[in-house]
Structure formats: structure tokens, C-alpha cells
Design an enzyme around this catalytic site. Structure first.
Site, PDB file in Angstrom:
ATOM      1  N   LEU A  38     -69.448  37.830  98.358  1.00 59.20           N
ATOM      2  CA  LEU A  38     -69.511  36.756  99.526  1.00 59.20           C
ATOM      3  C   LEU A  38     -67.873  36.910  99.973  1.00 59.20           C
ATOM      4  O   LEU A  38     -67.411  37.273 101.311  1.00 59.20           O
ATOM      5  CB  LEU A  38     -70.092  35.447  99.368  1.00 59.20           C
ATOM      6  CG  LEU A  38     -70.011  34.698 100.686  1.00 59.20           C
ATOM      7  CD1 LEU A  38     -70.651  35.370 101.660  1.00 59.20           C
ATOM      8  CD2 LEU A  38     -70.618  33.228 100.474  1.00 59.20           C
ATOM      9  N   LYS A 143     -64.791  16.470 100.090  1.00 60.56           N
ATOM     10  CA  LYS A 143     -65.447  16.687  99.169  1.00 60.56           C
ATOM     11  C   LYS A 143     -66.845  16.439  99.285  1.00 60.56           C
ATOM     12  O   LYS A 143     -67.219  15.353  99.766  1.00 60.56           O
ATOM     13  CB  LYS A 143     -64.687  16.232  97.961  1.00 60.56           C
ATOM     14  CG  LYS A 143     -63.432  16.663  97.888  1.00 60.56           C
ATOM     15  CD  LYS A 143     -63.295  17.315  96.401  1.00 60.56           C
ATOM     16  CE  LYS A 143     -61.864  18.186  96.503  1.00 60.56           C
ATOM     17  NZ  LYS A 143     -60.974  18.146  95.294  1.00 60.56           N
ATOM     18  N   CYS A 554     -62.859  30.234  95.648  1.00 61.80           N
ATOM     19  CA  CYS A 554     -63.572  30.210  94.447  1.00 61.80           C
ATOM     20  C   CYS A 554     -62.525  29.616  93.414  1.00 61.80           C
ATOM     21  O   CYS A 554     -61.333  30.124  93.447  1.00 61.80           O
ATOM     22  CB  CYS A 554     -64.176  31.422  94.007  1.00 61.80           C
ATOM     23  SG  CYS A 554     -65.224  32.065  95.333  1.00 61.80           S
ATOM     24  N   ASP A 637     -49.110  15.143  88.344  1.00 63.43           N
ATOM     25  CA  ASP A 637     -49.979  15.367  89.743  1.00 63.43           C
ATOM     26  C   ASP A 637     -51.582  14.835  89.427  1.00 63.43           C
ATOM     27  O   ASP A 637     -52.198  15.235  88.250  1.00 63.43           O
ATOM     28  CB  ASP A 637     -50.185  16.761  90.031  1.00 63.43           C
ATOM     29  CG  ASP A 637     -48.841  17.228  90.763  1.00 63.43           C
ATOM     30  OD1 ASP A 637     -48.294  16.631  91.119  1.00 63.43           O
ATOM     31  OD2 ASP A 637     -48.566  18.441  90.438  1.00 63.43           O
ATOM     32  N   GLU A 643     -61.618  11.900  93.738  1.00 64.24           N
ATOM     33  CA  GLU A 643     -62.490  12.868  93.629  1.00 64.24           C
ATOM     34  C   GLU A 643     -63.805  12.411  92.527  1.00 64.24           C
ATOM     35  O   GLU A 643     -64.987  12.397  92.874  1.00 64.24           O
ATOM     36  CB  GLU A 643     -62.312  14.179  93.388  1.00 64.24           C
ATOM     37  CG  GLU A 643     -63.184  15.354  93.176  1.00 64.24           C
ATOM     38  CD  GLU A 643     -62.653  16.522  92.914  1.00 64.24           C
ATOM     39  OE1 GLU A 643     -61.714  17.088  93.345  1.00 64.24           O
ATOM     40  OE2 GLU A 643     -63.340  17.279  91.936  1.00 64.24           O
ATOM     41  N   GLU A 703     -50.770  12.862 100.571  1.00 64.59           N
ATOM     42  CA  GLU A 703     -51.020  13.668 101.785  1.00 64.59           C
ATOM     43  C   GLU A 703     -51.023  12.799 102.760  1.00 64.59           C
ATOM     44  O   GLU A 703     -51.979  11.918 102.657  1.00 64.59           O
ATOM     45  CB  GLU A 703     -52.333  14.371 101.593  1.00 64.59           C
ATOM     46  CG  GLU A 703     -52.702  15.307 102.697  1.00 64.59           C
ATOM     47  CD  GLU A 703     -53.906  15.837 102.518  1.00 64.59           C
ATOM     48  OE1 GLU A 703     -54.080  16.827 101.434  1.00 64.59           O
ATOM     49  OE2 GLU A 703     -54.912  15.986 103.264  1.00 64.59           O
ATOM     50  N   HIS A 732     -51.220  22.309 105.193  1.00 68.87           N
ATOM     51  CA  HIS A 732     -52.431  23.168 105.213  1.00 68.87           C
ATOM     52  C   HIS A 732     -52.560  24.207 106.611  1.00 68.87           C
ATOM     53  O   HIS A 732     -53.411  24.870 106.707  1.00 68.87           O
ATOM     54  CB  HIS A 732     -53.510  22.291 105.239  1.00 68.87           C
ATOM     55  CG  HIS A 732     -53.457  21.107 103.988  1.00 68.87           C
ATOM     56  ND1 HIS A 732     -52.829  20.283 103.955  1.00 68.87           N
ATOM     57  CD2 HIS A 732     -53.944  21.465 102.835  1.00 68.87           C
ATOM     58  CE1 HIS A 732     -52.784  19.657 102.799  1.00 68.87           C
ATOM     59  NE2 HIS A 732     -53.572  20.517 101.995  1.00 68.87           N
TER      60      HIS A 732
HETATM   61  N1  GLN Z   1     -47.784  20.472  92.042  1.00 68.20           N
HETATM   62  C1  GLN Z   1     -48.740  21.323  92.739  1.00 68.20           C
HETATM   63  C2  GLN Z   1     -48.254  21.984  93.375  1.00 68.20           C
HETATM   64  O1  GLN Z   1     -47.246  21.868  94.078  1.00 68.20           O
HETATM   65  C3  GLN Z   1     -49.573  20.032  93.299  1.00 68.20           C
HETATM   66  C4  GLN Z   1     -50.710  20.871  94.047  1.00 68.20           C
HETATM   67  C5  GLN Z   1     -51.903  19.756  94.378  1.00 68.20           C
HETATM   68  O2  GLN Z   1     -51.641  18.722  94.814  1.00 68.20           O
HETATM   69  N2  GLN Z   1     -53.155  20.362  94.623  1.00 68.20           N
HETATM   70  O3  GLN Z   1     -48.829  23.249  93.612  1.00 68.20           O
END
Ligand code: GLN
Ligand code: ZN
Length: 802
Positions: A38, A143, A554, A637, A643, A703, A732
Site C-alpha cells: 500500500l 493518536k 509504517c 525524549d 500516548e 510541540e 511538520h
Molecule cells: N530527538 C528526536 C529527534 O530529534 C526526537 C523525536 C521526537 O520527538 N519524536 O528526532
């Protein structure tokens, strides 16, 4: 259509439609294809390499192969195969089936020539909603319950014209009929209640509008769809109502009333297939009698997370079929069939006790198998003893078929739920002794003020320091070097060389841009979790175990099967090499315990908290080694913290306790002068702000670019007292933010949190971005921070500003 009076459980459907629900049937099946067919077809179509006809041919071939495979596994007879194929997302599919298209996308309706009011969506319109256009950002993605699957959030208003805007569910059913009457699929749609509970009010909707206000209108379109499916010959339709397994903004009584209004109304329609309502992702407790009372012919229960219902909860079951979700659909562990058979027998007894027909219980999975890879068959490199305890989607289907076939001798209802794992590496005394010896003191650092002073005298950072989140663009050369190394086409030395060159480039760029805290860029990491899984004991990785994260995206989750430990330092070499190239501090970069658990398949033979502590100790040792090698800042991180938050409020405190503790355990061995950062990337910051504060990190980046107002709100110094970097560049999107835009965001944040606490950074890693936009955006970010810093300095000195 009126709400005709009806007798619960009396068959209203015509004889032709009264075919029984097959004895074994899953809630859903992966749709990406065993070789990610896909994804490949989509990327080829989006890039213009193949046309619409070829795209249709390829996706049709994928569905045909899937149907053939499922029949081979024993899903034969009408309605045995749930048709859960989707071109992108099942929530988007349901939204379009009933015409939930926001006004901002009005132009994609009627692309086929019809007027937009009753228009339908074509393929490009579908992808426009999913992926955005030059003018319009896509539907928001978030999510799906407590999984790592992302769905698209439908946007609805009081005037959204609800009608069948996509006939896909009918088309796919007709397509299945081409395989003969026996191959007739069971059409599947996200149910009306869940659809509206997951939807949001479209921009410009009047204050106080709730998507649920449109429930009756939406249900009317579902009724029309059901009538058309019935006409096409469908004997069963499946409506997924996972929202019943989670606490919602309305109380259980309110939910029960809405269920009656939605499913009850559908059940009372004359022309329709029989209805199976599924309730995956958890128990629905006392909502069950209400659901049975709606008069739908079958109700599915998640019996892995939920309990076997009592006879009281099964009151009124009558002729209603119960689909027993006894096989865990979201883990990769093989079901201990004797336990499952015993639980099945217990359920049948309870059904009989409640006056129902024990023979009408069928066997299913707890949730759709979309969260597990297709098949274990190709994983020939996995250690044999581990492999013998695993089951992916195909193997889980074999399990439900076996349970339904009554050849399994029942064991004890309290027996192990999955096949016991008892081989080398599962239990290690050295690891267990360490976790057993932990005390509260292992979770504590000195007071924040004490640490802050030590860090400032070591690091000497300016007001409003600038930094990034860790990864830099993963250019083709970097990915190729990693792939070549994995395949043995280049040796360790050549690989090391290639990575060092990349690190050198990334460090030089950051110095040139004038960033204050540098990173090495993470070129050696394919994925922020898999990289650590590959370097820790207790994990196994698969060769083809792909799972859909969203659309064409994926991931290949690792399998955490045993006690976790760290055989050798993991990141120290890369970080110290980067540090050797600059006088600026380089931030070490680790993935936190909760995120490692959330994005792996985790063992089920001990609590998540216990597993998290083992991971935490490995990270703690890594931090000690980074410190000893001269690294003064380490970022851990935790983007998945939100989630894993349980769907029921009553379970959330326990989760927040162990997840916060595991982070503290990982980071509390750090010296006062070592600055600990963390990064979280989702927008529902407010929901868990107290837990984030409790992590105790010296600096937290989040974020924020997409929900700025809310975040500023949450940055109340009373609730969150440490260093904070609200993302000021939304990575993004390929858009380069202007200096002025960043400056005004930083200024507003500075007014809110005060200097000394505020950091300037993008809102996530730069891995998916290109170098051009990255360089330009970071230049703007550094410029903006300087301007705001100067303003603060002038104010501090009592000089005029502006
Ligand atoms: N340190 C990771 C990066 O910069 C953090 C990614 C994330 O928050 N998903 O890619
Ligand atoms: Zn992030």
C-alpha cells in the site's frame, strides 16, 4: 425514517439476511500488505510515477491477495472476512461515507461533476483531506485510543451537508462478491457514536456546538448505507464503537442514551444487514446491557482488557450473539489456548445463566489486527525459542479458528494468557537484583535552584538559549550508508567514517548559525526507539514486521521480551566525537523509558512499570558514561508520555506514577551540574502538565506551534516551574517561519514565563526536513532569539525598549 417500536431480540431482518455470524472472525486485519504494497503504491501515485488506473490495479491486487490469504487461514463463508481495507485511514473513510467534509475542503466535493452539496469524493479529493493541498492543511492527525496508530480528525459543523459522499464501503463489498457468494465480506465502518466523539467542530462553528449535536443526522446516513449494503446482499455489517471503552466527555448514562439513539435506531430499520457492534480497546462494563438492548444482532467484547461479563451484565442477551475477543490483537504474544478456551467456556456459562444461547458465542480478537505485522512466517532470523512464543496477524487468526473449533482442551480461567516464555534472557538475576534494591532516593536530585546554579556556572548560557530537538535532516547519503552497513556492503570503519563526516557537517552548520546548545544530529539512528532496542539486551528486532502508523507511514516495532540491560555504552562515542569539534555544549540524546515501551511490543509477564525501570537503569548508566566523557547536557525524549495514558481516568494515576518514576530513575543519577532536558511532542500538554512538571527535567521542550495559545496558558509558573522551550517552528510543514513571526512568539512566551526559563527551539526533530529550509528556519530562529534577548537586556538595564 421513524423510530419504529420493536421487541428486543426479535429477528426483524429477512430470512436471507439471517445467516449466522461465523464461529471465528477477527475485528480487522492489517491493510498495508506484507511488503508494504500500500505504501509503495501510494508513494508511486503521489509522485506521479503511476497513474490512477495503475494505482487502482495495485490496491485491488493487494485486497485480492488479502482475501485469498484469509480464506486459506480458515475465514470462509459469508461475512467471515471483515473488510477493513483503507486507502489511508478508517476514520476518514467513515467520515466520507456520511459526508463529513469540512467547508474548507468544499472544492473537493463534486470533483466528479455533481454539485458540491451532494457531491462525492474522488481519489485525489480523498488524499487532499488526508495530506493537505497547497492551500489547505490536511485534517489534523491524532493518536487512535492508546495506540501508536494515528487517525484523521473529522471536522463537522451545524450545516455540514450529510450524505453518502463515498460509496467505498459498498464498492468493496461488491468487489468481494466477485470471489463468489462464499467470499462475501463483512463490511466495516467506524460506528456513528465513535465517529462523532472523535470529531471536532469545524472552524467557525458557533460556540457551544458539539459534533454530537449531529448524531441523528449522521445516523440517518448510516441507515441509508445499511440499506444499500443490504440491497447489495450483505448479511452482516460491523460498526466499530471503541469510544465505549474509554472515558468520554459525557458520563456513562449519557453514553448509554446516545447508544440507544444511534445503534438502537439503526437496529430498528427494516432494510439492513445484521449488525455486529465491536467495542475494542477495553472493557465497557455496565454499558453492555444497554448495548444489548439496542437490538443489534451481535456485540463484540474485548475480553483481554475487559473481564468476562457477569450474568447481570448479560441481562437480556436472548438471541444476541456475543463475539468474544479472547485473542489479544495488539500484542505479538501467542495466546495460551487452554486459558482462552476456559474463559470461553465461562462466558458461555454466563450467557446461558442470563437466558441466552451459549452456542451463539463466537470467537474473535480483542481489537483489529492492524496493530501487528502480517505474518511470522518470514521472520526466520528470530531465535527459535522466542519465535515459538510469538503470533502476528495470521497466526492470531489461526488461534481464533482453533478456539472456535473446540479441539482445545480448556485449562484454568486464571492460567497464563499468553504462552509462557522461559528461555535464556527472559529473566536475569543481575537485572532483577538491581531493580529490587531501588529506593526512593534513587529518584531524587538536589533542589532545582541548586542544580540551576551549578549548571549555569558550568554552561554559561545566555538568556533565551537556542537549540534544536536532536535530529538533523536525514539526507539520502546518510540513509544509504546505514543501509549499506546493515547489509554488509560497507565495513564498520567505512560506516563510522560516513557518520563522522555527517556529524562534522551538522556541528559546523550549527556553529555557523550561532546556536547555543548543539546536537550531533542523530545520523546513526534509523528510528529513535529501534536504535536503542538494537543496542540493549532483552529486545529482538524483526525483518519484515511492519505496522501502519498512519497512511503510508509504517514502523517496525521491536519486541521487548526479556530483562533489559545495556551490554555497552550506546551513544557515548557519537556524542563525544561531536563535542570534540566545538567549544559549545553538545547535548547527549537518549530516548526515555516510556517511549521505548510505547513504540515496542512489550512483554506481558510483568507490569509495565517493572519493565520501564529496567530500561531506566540502562539509560541511567548511559547518562553516567556521557557525564564521565564530558557531556554536560543530556536530553531524554518522552514524546509518547501522553500516548500511553490509560483510557479510563481511574487507571491514570497509577500510570502517571510509574511513568514519571521511570523517567526520574533514568535521570536522577546525574550530577547537579549536568543539565537534563526532555522533549514531548503532542499538543495536549495541559492534560498532563502536572506529570511533566513531576518529571523534574531542568528544561522541557514541547510541540507548541500548532496550539500556541493553549500552551502559553499552561506555562503558568505556578504549575510548571522549570526551563521551557515551546516550539516556535512547526517542523511538520515545509514552511519557513519568518524571523518576525518567531520573534513575536518568543516575546509573548517571555512575558509569560520570564527570562531565565525560556528556550528557543523548533517543535520537534528535523529528520524529515530538507537542509535548505532547515538552514533558513534556524537562521530566523537565532535572529529572533537575539532580538528578544536584546530587548530583555535593555529592560533589565532600565533602558527604553521598542
Ligand atoms: N530527538 C528526536 C529527534 O530529534 C526526537 C523525536 C521526537 O520527538 N519524536 O528526532
Ligand atoms: Zn517531537
Amino acid at each position: 425514517m421513524t423510530n419504529a417500536p420493536r421487541t428486543p431480540n426479535a429477528p426483524r431482518t429477512p430470512a436471507a439476511a439471517r445467516a449466522p455470524l461465523p464461529a471465528a472472525t477477527p475485528v480487522g486485519y492489517p491493510r498495508i500488505g506484507p511488503d508494504r504494497e500500500l505504501k509503495k503504491a501510494e508513494e508511486a501515485y503521489w509522485s506521479g510515477r503511476i497513474d490512477r488506473a495503475e494505482f487502482a490495479r495495485r490496491t485491488r491486487a493487494l485486497r485480492d491477495e488479502t482475501r485469498a490469504r484469509l480464506a486459506e487461514l480458515g475465514l470462509t463463508g459469508p461475512a467471515a472476512i471483515p473488510e477493513t481495507f483503507s486507502l489511508y485511514d478508517q476514520v476518514l473513510d467513515a467520515a466520507l461515507a456520511v459526508g463529513i467534509v469540512p467547508d474548507r475542503f468544499a472544492d473537493v466535493l463534486g470533483a466528479d461533476g455533481a454539485s458540491s452539496a451532494d457531491g462525492t469524493i474522488d481519489l485525489d479529493g480523498y488524499f487532499a483531506l488526508a495530506r493537505g493541498t497547497a492551500e489547505q492543511p490536511p485534517l489534523e492527525m491524532t493518536k487512535w485510543f492508546d495506540t501508536n496508530y494515528h487517525y484523521l480528525v473529522p471536522e463537522i459543523g451545524p450545516d455540514t451537508d450529510l450524505h453518502i459522499a463515498s460509496t467505498q464501503v459498498i464498492d468493496l463489498f461488491r468487489e468481494s462478491l466477485e470471489g463468489g457468494a462464499d467470499a462475501a465480506a463483512r463490511p466495516v465502518l467506524v460506528g456513528p457514536l465513535t465517529l462523532l466523539l472523535l470529531a471536532k467542530a469545524q472552524d467557525g462553528a458557533p460556540a457551544g456546538f458539539d459534533p454530537l449535536d449531529r448524531l441523528d443526522d449522521v445516523v440517518a446516513v448510516y441507515a441509508e448505507l445499511l440499506a444499500r449494503l443490504h440491497e447489495a446482499g450483505a448479511t452482516w455489517v460491523q460498526l466499530d464503537e471503541p469510544a465505549l471503552a474509554a472515558d468520554q466527555r459525557i458520563d456513562p448514562q449519557g453514553l448509554a442514551a446516545l447508544l440507544e439513539r444511534a445503534e438502537g435506531r439503526l437496529a430498528s430499520a427494516e432494510d439492513r444487514p445484521q449488525i455486529l457492534v465491536t467495542t475494542p480497546y477495553g472493557g465497557i462494563g455496565d454499558l453492555l446491557p444497554g448495548l444489548i438492548a439496542t437490538g443489534v444482532e451481535a456485540v463484540h467484547l474485548d475480553l483481554t482488557r475487559g473481564e468476562i461479563p457477569s450474568a447481570t451484565q448479560l441481562a437480556g442477551v436472548g438471541r444476541t450473539v456475543i463475539a468474544a475477543g479472547l485473542v489479544e490483537g495488539r500484542s505479538v504474544w501467542r495466546t495460551e489456548l487452554p486459558t482462552a478456551a476456559a474463559r470461553l467456556a465461562l462466558l458461555r456459562e454466563r450467557v446461558a445463566e442470563a437466558g441466552g444461547d451459549p452456542g451463539a458465542v463466537v470467537v474473535s480478537t480483542s481489537v483489529s489486527l492492524q496493530h501487528v505485522p502480517h505474518t511470522l512466517e518470514r521472520e526466520t532470523d528470530l531465535p527459535a525459542d522466542l519465535r515459538a512464543t510469538l503470533a502476528f496477524a495470521d497466526e492470531k487468526i489461526a488461534e481464533i479458528v482453533a478456539l472456535a473449533g473446540s479441539t482445545v482442551v480448556p485449562g484454568s480461567v486464571d492460567g497464563p494468557r499468553s504462552v509462557p516464555r522461559d528461555f535464556a534472557g527472559v529473566r536475569r538475576n543481575d537485572v532483577r537484583e538491581r531493580t529490587a534494591g531501588l529506593t526512593a532516593a534513587d529518584l531524587e536530585r538536589s533542589a532545582f535552584e541548586v542544580r540551576g546554579a551549578a549548571q549555569q556556572s558550568r554552561l554559561g548560557l545566555p538568556v533565551l538559549p537556542t537549540t534544536t530537538i536532536g535530529s538533523f535532516p536525514q539526507v539520502a547519503g546518510v540513509r544509504r550508508a546505514r543501509a549499506d552497513h546493515r547489509a554488509g556492503r560497507i565495513d564498520d570503519a567505512a560506516y563510522e567514517q560516513a557518520m563522522r563526516e555527517e556529524i562534522r557537517r551538522v556541528v559546523a552548520l550549527q556553529e555557523e548559525l550561532g546556536l547555543d546548545v548543539l546536537v550531533h544530529g542523530e545520523p546513526e539512528r534509523n528510528d529513535m526507539v529501534q536504535y536503542f532496542a538494537e543496542h540493549l539486551d532483552g529486545f529482538a528486532t524483526t525483518a519484515h514486521g511492519w505496522v501502519q502508523s498512519y497512511g503510508s507511514r509504517c514502523t517496525r516495532p521491536s519486541i521487548l521480551f526479556g530483562d533489559v540491560s545495556r551490554p555497552a555504552p550506546i551513544t557515548v562515542g557519537w556524542s563525544t566525537f561531536a563535542q570534540s569539534l566545538t567549544d559549545k555544549p553538545v547535548k547527549g540524546m537518549l530516548t526515555g523509558p516510556v517511549t521505548i515501551l510505547a513504540w515496542s511490543f512489550v512483554r506481558d509477564d510483568q507490569s509495565l512499570g517493572e519493565t520501564a525501570d529496567q530500561v531506566a537503569l540502562a539509560l541511567r548508566d548511559e547518562i553516567t558514561d556521557l557525564e564521565a566523557a564530558g557531556i554536560g547536557i543530556v536530553q531524554v525524549d518522552e514524546p509518547a508520555l501522553r500516548e500511553l495514558l490509560p483510557l479510563r481516568a481511574s487507571d491514570q494515576d497509577d500510570y502517571l506514577r510509574w511513568s514519571v518514576d521511570s523517567f526520574r530513575l533514568a535521570t536522577s543519577g546525574a550530577a547537579d551540574a549536568t543539565q537534563i532536558h526532555t522533549h514531548l511532542c503532542y499538543s495536549e500538554f495541559n492534560e498532563v502538565v502536572d506529570a511533566i512538571d513531576a518529571l523534574g527535567a531542568d528544561v522541557t521542550s514541547i510541540e507548541a506551534a500548532r496550539s500556541r495559545g493553549e500552551i502559553l496558558e499552561a506555562l503558568d509558573p505556578e504549575r510548571f516551574s522549570r526551563g521551557i522551550g515551546p516550539g516556535v517552528w512547526d517542523i511538520h510543514s515545509p514552511r519557513v517561519p519568518a524571523t518576525e513571526e518567531i520573534r513575536s512568539q518568543l516575546s509573548a512566551a517571555l512575558d509569560r514565563v520570564g527570562e531565565g526559563r525560556l528556550w528557543a527551539n523548533p517543535d520537534c526533530g528535523l529528520k524529515t526536513r530538507g537542509y535548505e529550509e532547515t538552514t533558513e528556519s534556524l537562521r530566523h530562529l537565532v535572529e529572533a532569539a537575539r532580538t528578544v534577548r536584546e530587548r530583555a537586556a535593555r529592560e533589565g538595564a532600565g533602558l527604553p525598549v521598542g
